[in-house]
Scaffold this motif. Structure first.
Motif, short mmCIF file in Angstrom:
data_model
loop_
_atom_site.label_atom_id
_atom_site.label_comp_id
_atom_site.label_asym_id
_atom_site.label_seq_id
_atom_site.Cartn_x
_atom_site.Cartn_y
_atom_site.Cartn_z
N LYS A 1 0.84 -1.19 0.00
CA LYS A 1 0.00 0.00 0.00
C LYS A 1 0.87 1.25 0.00
N GLY A 2 0.54 2.21 -0.83
CA GLY A 2 1.32 3.44 -0.94
C GLY A 2 2.38 3.39 -2.02
N GLU A 3 2.64 2.21 -2.56
CA GLU A 3 3.68 2.06 -3.59
C GLU A 3 3.17 2.61 -4.93
N GLU A 4 4.08 3.16 -5.72
CA GLU A 4 3.75 3.60 -7.07
C GLU A 4 4.28 2.58 -8.07
N ILE A 5 3.44 2.19 -9.00
CA ILE A 5 3.79 1.15 -9.95
C ILE A 5 3.30 1.56 -11.34
N ASP A 6 3.75 0.83 -12.34
CA ASP A 6 3.24 0.96 -13.69
C ASP A 6 2.44 -0.28 -14.05
N LEU A 7 1.52 -0.11 -15.00
CA LEU A 7 0.70 -1.23 -15.47
C LEU A 7 0.87 -1.41 -16.97
N LEU A 8 0.99 -2.67 -17.37
CA LEU A 8 1.03 -3.07 -18.77
C LEU A 8 -0.16 -3.98 -19.06
N TRP A 9 -0.56 -4.07 -20.31
CA TRP A 9 -1.57 -5.04 -20.72
C TRP A 9 -1.44 -5.26 -22.22
N ASP A 10 -2.01 -6.35 -22.69
CA ASP A 10 -2.01 -6.65 -24.12
C ASP A 10 -3.20 -5.95 -24.78
N PRO A 11 -3.02 -5.40 -25.98
CA PRO A 11 -4.14 -4.74 -26.67
C PRO A 11 -5.36 -5.64 -26.81
N ILE A 12 -5.16 -6.95 -26.93
CA ILE A 12 -6.29 -7.87 -27.10
C ILE A 12 -7.16 -7.93 -25.85
N ASP A 13 -6.62 -7.48 -24.71
CA ASP A 13 -7.37 -7.51 -23.44
C ASP A 13 -8.15 -6.23 -23.19
N VAL A 14 -8.13 -5.30 -24.14
CA VAL A 14 -8.92 -4.07 -24.03
C VAL A 14 -10.22 -4.29 -24.82
N HIS A 15 -11.35 -4.17 -24.13
CA HIS A 15 -12.65 -4.43 -24.75
C HIS A 15 -13.50 -3.16 -24.75
N LEU A 16 -14.22 -2.94 -25.82
CA LEU A 16 -15.06 -1.75 -25.95
C LEU A 16 -16.54 -2.12 -25.84
N ILE A 17 -17.31 -1.25 -25.18
CA ILE A 17 -18.74 -1.47 -24.97
C ILE A 17 -19.49 -0.25 -25.49
N LYS A 18 -20.54 -0.51 -26.25
CA LYS A 18 -21.38 0.57 -26.75
C LYS A 18 -22.06 1.30 -25.59
N ILE A 19 -22.19 2.60 -25.70
CA ILE A 19 -22.91 3.39 -24.71
C ILE A 19 -24.38 3.46 -25.11
#
Length: 228
Positions: free
Chosen positions: A203-221
């Protein structure tokens, strides 16, 4: 059930009673078996064993099982197809992976598992803008350029890396050990993210996050949905 032939029903465990009930239904050789929350009153260990039993029976007997459950994990584990109902309305119908990976709306995304949902602007099949940052996506079509969208990334799809090595930087505001992993709450530009990490993060630590583009999903509004 071998060995239980002479047993009185009130001497049987909950799991064994469920097996008897299922056997009574299957002996009639039905075309469809309705299972209305059959495992809801069973303890966790027996529930997991019965889930495996049901899966094997379904595969061996090749019958249609209609399983009603409020347990999302159970639905994903046992089903070939999932119907997600909300207030009597069908929100989504598809395979377990379809429902989990590409939910039809924000309600389904939050109901089936945990999710991080951002408001974004669709730029192209390869890019979406989220809070001033550009997220790479995996050739997603069906949206118009500059269309407002909801952007979903599941907590388990993040990789925790040292500062300066990821796509975004966040601060850990809470860390809970769940046995196999750490569940992190992180702050990203006033947005709270849920992140799962196999390695301890304090807790309190600063980190970076990575992810694969295939794991980004879009939802219609939805048309009547307000933009925050």
């Amino acid at each position: 059930l071998t060995g239980y032939e002479q047993s009185a029903i009130d001497t049987l465990s909950g799991g064994t009673k469920q097996k008897v009930a299922l056997a009574r239904a299957l002996i009639m050789e039905p075309q469809i078996v309705l299972l209305d929350e059959p495992l809801s009153a069973i303890d966790k260990d027996m529930r997991e064993k019965m889930q495996i039993e049901l899966k094997k029976l379904h595969q061996r007997l090749k019958l249609t099982f209609l399983l009603i459950t409020h347990d999302q994990k159970e639905a994903l584990l046992l089903s070939d197809k999932v119907v997600v109902l909300h207030k009597g309305k069908v929100e989504q119908f598809g395979t377990p992976s379809d429902v989990y990976d590409t939910p039809s709306n924000e309600w389904v995304a939050n109901f089936i598992g945990k999710s991080n949902i951002f408001e974004g602007i669709y730029l192209s099949p390869q890019e979406v803008e989220v809070n001033g940052s550009i997220f790479q996506i995996e050739n997603i079509t069906g949206f118009s350029t500059h269309e407002r969208v909801k952007v979903m990334i599941r907590p388990e799809d993040y990789d925790v890396v040292p500062l300066g090595q990821g796509f975004i930087s966040v601060k850990v505001i809470d860390a809970i050990y769940k046995g196999q992993l750490w569940e992190l709450q992180c702050n990203f530009r006033e947005i709270t993210l849920l992140v799962e990490s196999f390695n301890q993060v304090k807790k309190g630590e600063e980190i970076d996050l990575l992810w694969d583009p295939i794991d980004v999903h879009l939802i219609k509004i939805e048309r009547d949905e307000k933009w925050n």
